[in-house]
Design a protein around this motif. Sequence first.
Motif, PDB file in Angstrom:
ATOM      1  N   ASP A 271       0.850  -0.946   0.204  1.00 34.72           N
ATOM      2  CA  ASP A 271       0.401  -0.342   0.129  1.00 34.72           C
ATOM      3  C   ASP A 271       1.183   1.202   0.118  1.00 34.72           C
ATOM      4  OD1 ASP A 271      -2.309  -1.750  -0.174  1.00 34.72           O
ATOM      5  OD2 ASP A 271      -2.423  -1.704   2.634  1.00 34.72           O
ATOM      6  N   ARG A 272       2.305   1.533   0.526  1.00 36.61           N
ATOM      7  CA  ARG A 272       2.678   2.187   0.136  1.00 36.61           C
ATOM      8  C   ARG A 272       3.437   2.667  -0.978  1.00 36.61           C
ATOM      9  NH1 ARG A 272       6.756   0.147   5.078  1.00 36.61           N
ATOM     10  NH2 ARG A 272       6.656  -1.912   3.565  1.00 36.61           N
ATOM     11  N   ASP A 273       3.324   2.279  -2.022  1.00 38.87           N
ATOM     12  CA  ASP A 273       3.335   1.970  -3.164  1.00 38.87           C
ATOM     13  C   ASP A 273       3.213   2.940  -4.132  1.00 38.87           C
ATOM     14  OD1 ASP A 273       5.569   0.451  -2.818  1.00 38.87           O
ATOM     15  OD2 ASP A 273       4.939  -1.257  -3.924  1.00 38.87           O
ATOM     16  N   PRO A 274       3.811   4.118  -4.496  1.00 40.14           N
ATOM     17  CA  PRO A 274       2.622   5.050  -5.428  1.00 40.14           C
ATOM     18  C   PRO A 274       2.021   3.732  -5.798  1.00 40.14           C
ATOM     19  CG  PRO A 274       4.611   5.147  -6.118  1.00 40.14           C
ATOM     20  CD  PRO A 274       5.190   3.762  -5.093  1.00 40.14           C
ATOM     21  N   GLN A 275       0.765   4.718  -6.486  1.00 44.26           N
ATOM     22  CA  GLN A 275      -0.889   4.164  -7.176  1.00 44.26           C
ATOM     23  C   GLN A 275      -0.964   4.834  -8.555  1.00 44.26           C
ATOM     24  OE1 GLN A 275      -2.180   1.650  -5.812  1.00 44.26           O
ATOM     25  NE2 GLN A 275      -0.385   1.509  -4.221  1.00 44.26           N
ATOM     26  N   LEU A 276      -1.246   3.958  -8.856  1.00 47.79           N
ATOM     27  CA  LEU A 276      -1.350   5.248 -10.516  1.00 47.79           C
ATOM     28  C   LEU A 276      -2.060   5.715 -10.573  1.00 47.79           C
ATOM     29  CD1 LEU A 276      -1.446   1.657 -13.117  1.00 47.79           C
ATOM     30  CD2 LEU A 276       0.385   3.990 -12.592  1.00 47.79           C
TER      31      LEU A 276
END
Length: 154
Positions: free
Chosen positions: A36-41
């Motif tokens: 969840d901490r990754d950049p999201q589109l």
Amino acid sequence: MGAAAQNAPRAKPRKRRPRADGPRRKGRGSGAHPDDRDPQLLDTTLGRLVSDQGWAMDLRVHGVFGRWPSIVGEEVAQHCSPTSYSDGKLVVRTDSTAWATQLRLLAPTVVRRLNEELGHGSVTVIEVEGPNLPTWKKGRFGTRDGRGPRDTYG
């Protein structure tokens, strides 16, 4: 150092506890795996926002407002335009009373087309409003019933 300092008991070093929100939490390690901490589109994030806020139907309805000429046809769209949508009722304003009558006759077909675009049961009623007309209820001698047979425009 003095003799008193050498004979004094030494303090034990404190153990460091891992932070509760750090990467050492059980079941959650840092690494190359997505979380969840990754950049999201942007598409995914906006989709989640729309569904969380309950804006999906509003966006579809406004999309229909933008595609109104392709749904009802160019000729009808030149004389009729949607003004609002609420609880299954679409309000459409026409530019003449003749087109208001025509749209009332076309209403079942337009409801069917809109439900194909928006989903079954989205539009249940089309309320047709005629043009904004002048009022004749001014002055001392105004009547409540309008002007009689001359009350149509267009």
